[in-house]
Each structure stands twice: as C-alpha cells, then as structure tokens.
Design an enzyme around this catalytic site. Structure first.
Site, PDB file in Angstrom:
ATOM      1  N   TRP A   8       0.820  -1.214   0.000  1.00 49.34           N
ATOM      2  CA  TRP A   8       0.000   0.000   0.000  1.00 49.34           C
ATOM      3  C   TRP A   8       0.851   1.259   0.000  1.00 49.34           C
ATOM      4  CZ3 TRP A   8      -4.350  -0.828  -1.949  1.00 49.34           C
ATOM      5  CH2 TRP A   8      -4.968  -2.067  -1.782  1.00 49.34           C
ATOM      6  N   ASP A  21      -1.470   6.651   6.301  1.00 48.72           N
ATOM      7  CA  ASP A  21      -2.555   5.790   5.843  1.00 48.72           C
ATOM      8  C   ASP A  21      -2.788   4.761   6.947  1.00 48.72           C
ATOM      9  OD1 ASP A  21      -4.216   3.901   4.720  1.00 48.72           O
ATOM     10  OD2 ASP A  21      -2.904   3.432   3.023  1.00 48.72           O
ATOM     11  N   LYS A  69     -12.439  -1.724   6.915  1.00 47.34           N
ATOM     12  CA  LYS A  69     -11.698  -2.670   7.744  1.00 47.34           C
ATOM     13  C   LYS A  69     -12.074  -2.531   9.218  1.00 47.34           C
ATOM     14  CE  LYS A  69      -7.932  -2.480   4.409  1.00 47.34           C
ATOM     15  NZ  LYS A  69      -8.063  -3.800   3.792  1.00 47.34           N
TER      16      LYS A  69
END
Length: 359
Positions: free
Chosen positions: A102, A171, A195
């Site tokens: 990511w 993030d 999530k």
C-alpha cells in the site's frame, strides 16, 4: 444460519451488535418511517448522525480543536493522489516511507503526477516482512512525510511513529481506532472505512486545519481538503449509510472502554494466535516478530498445496477468507476490532487438528 468467523482483510467483519441495530433501524430510522439511506443528507435526522459520528471520533482519538474530521469518497487509494495534489507546493518535495504494497502504491501515485518525491526507505520486498526503523534522514523543507501504519498484505505494523519536522501523513486504513494515538503528531490521518470503521463507501480524513487550507484553488472543489473542511463534507450528497455505520461502530468502541480497552482486546487475541504459530514447526510467521501486526496475522505452511487444503477445510468449519493476498500467498487471518476472541480460539484449535493430520 450461524455467523461465520470472517477473517477477511476487507470488506471486513463488523460488530454483531452494530449489525443488529442497523437491521432493526433499516426500514424505520428514528421513527421517521424511512431508512437512513433514503434521507436527505441535509435533513435534521441525518445531521444528528453526521455530528455524532464526528464527535465520537473526536472523543476516541482526543482530536485537537485545530483538526477537522472529513468524510470523503474514493477510498484510501484516491487519497494517494489527492495528498500531493493538495499539499505539495511548486518546487517542493515530499518524503515517502515504503514498507509494503500500500505504501508502494502511494508513492507510485505521487510519481505519476510528475511530482518530486524522495523515498527514504523501502522494505516492501523484505522477507520476513518488516517496516523501516526510525533511523531515517528526512529531506529538509519537505512538504510532508508519508507512511502506512499497518501493511495489510504483509502483516507488518509501525509500532513507533517517526518524529518529523514536516507534517506526518499516515494511511491507517487497516489499524484505525485499534490503539490510542497522539493525533497532534500527525498532519493528516486517513483511512478507508471497510476494515475497522464501516462498510466501504466513505473515507475518513483527519487533517490539521492549516494543511487543509493549502489546497490550491485551481483544483476542482471536490478534490480540495479545504472545500470539504469549509462545507462539513456536505457540499454534495454524502454516503449517508456508511457514516451512520461509523456512528454506530464508534458508539460500540466507546462502550468497550475506548481505544485503551479495544487495544487490550486486540493484543490478547493476536498474542494467542502468534503463540500458536510460534509453538509449531508446521506454521511459520511471515513478519519479523517486533513488527507483527495485531490486525493481520500472516503465516505459511510447508507447501502451497497444504495452504490451499487448509483454507478449504477451514471454510467448511465456518472460518472464511483465510487465503493470503494473491501477491504473496500463504495464510492471512485478519482479526480487526470486531473480530470475536472465540473465532481466534476456533482457528487455533483447527490449526492443531490440521497439523496433527498433515504434519
């Protein structure tokens, strides 16, 4: 039908209490005779939901007054581009710390814009997986430093955030609200909802107001942090149902003792599962122990055929989505805030049975 133990990395498990309340209110929210999904985002009923969702987040994270809570769309992946578009001025550079898939996507998106970025460290391909240490040389005058707090695919988490002169941007899609944080250490935190927060559809952004003000007027308004801040994220139709779910999930977290309480639950779940992995020669954890994620537990079996068999047999026992990400393989058990301790116990028992039958 019995509820599955859903080990998916996302869209992920939500608290059962929250789902039941959403179910009860689905057709008639607050005595209105309508679903929250059918209401105006400017009406008083939704406005109360919107405000409570923000207030609960401020309580849980102790967000300072000079920060704004924004509800955006496009997931964390859209933020990869919006961050440099909003915060990187002409002639400036930004620092990126790369630790996995990511954060690699984040720096790739910035480079695609033709923007000057400096990669301070890259551990994305390290095996066992880890995140860089804090012995980093930051670029003087950098516009910001970007980091991913928890790499969902590799199962590695930042345990101590670097101290930076430039605004630190994180993030936190896969470990948001899983542990206490000093928000004032960050210029901006962002997270896709699917999530630990809510269903997919809304992206949480917590940004220091002076940074939001940096948004160039040349950007389209719906790309500007400044525009979202000035309009309380309501200048166009917001995804009302995911924000409503954030409200319910954050209520649930407050009832569980806030982030200190949920951190204790998360650490206990993860410690049991990692102990089961370490007690066996059949299972092999893939992350360096000091960087192991309490959210995404990754491990391997002796062969890929055994891994496929493990996933299949576990699913037959009601334990779903244990297959590792397609880019790395293996097994991944995502045990986010809402994942029940009983599900971890069930997985550990299955692991013992599977090893006894196949070792």
């Amino acid at each position: 039908m019995a509820r599955a133990y859903n080990f998916s990395a996302g869209p992920a498990i939500l608290p059962e209490e929250v789902l039941k309340q959403a179910q009860a209110e689905l057709l008639d929210f607050n005595g209105t005779g309508m679903s929250i999904m059918e209401m105006s985002h400017r009406g008083k009923d939704y406005s109360a939901v919107h405000q409570e969702a923000k207030d609960n987040l401020k309580k849980l994270l102790n967000i300072p007054d000079n920060y704004s809570v924004l509800f955006m769309t496009g997931g964390a992946s859209t933020q990869f581009s919006l961050i440099p578009m909003n915060l990187l001025g002409e002639g400036q550079t930004a620092d990126y710390i790369t630790a996995g898939a990511w954060s690699s996507k984040a720096i790739k998106a910035a480079k695609k814009l033709g923007i000057s970025v400096n990669e301070l460290a890259n551990t994305a391909k390290d095996v066992p997986t880890r995140v860089p240490g804090n012995d980093l040389e930051f670029t003087p005058g950098a516009a910001y430093v970007h980091i991913c707090s928890n790499e969902t695919i590799s199962g590695a988490q930042v345990k101590e955030f670097p101290k930076t002169d430039a605004p630190l941007i994180a993030d936190m899609s896969s470990d948001i609200l899983s542990r206490p944080l000093d928000v004032s250490q960050f210029g901006m935190i962002y997270a896709g909802a699917q999530k630990n927060l809510a269903p997919a559809g809304v992206t949480l952004v917590i940004i220091r107001n002076d940074l939001a003000e940096k948004s160039p007027d040349t950007l389209p308004e719906l790309f500007q942090y400044k525009h979202f801040m000035e309009n309380d994220s309501l200048s166009n139709t917001i995804p009302t149902f995911p924000v409503y779910m954030i409200m319910l999930v954050t209520r649930w977290l407050l009832e569980k003792g806030g982030l200190e309480g949920v951190q204790k639950m998360n650490e206990e779940k993860a410690a049991k599962l990692y102990a089961a992995i370490d007690a066996s020669d059949f299972y092999n954890g893939t992350a360096v122990p000091e960087f192991r994620s309490p959210m995404n537990v990754t491990f391997r079996l002796p062969t890929e055929d055994l891994e496929a068999q493990f996933v299949k047999e576990a699913a037959a026992k009601g334990m779903t989505s244990l297959k590792g990400h397609r880019s790395v393989g293996g097994i991944r058990a995502s045990i986010y805030n809402a994942f029940p301790a009983a599900g971890v116990d069930a997985l550990i028992e299955f692991m013992k049975e599977f090893e006894a039958a196949n070792a």
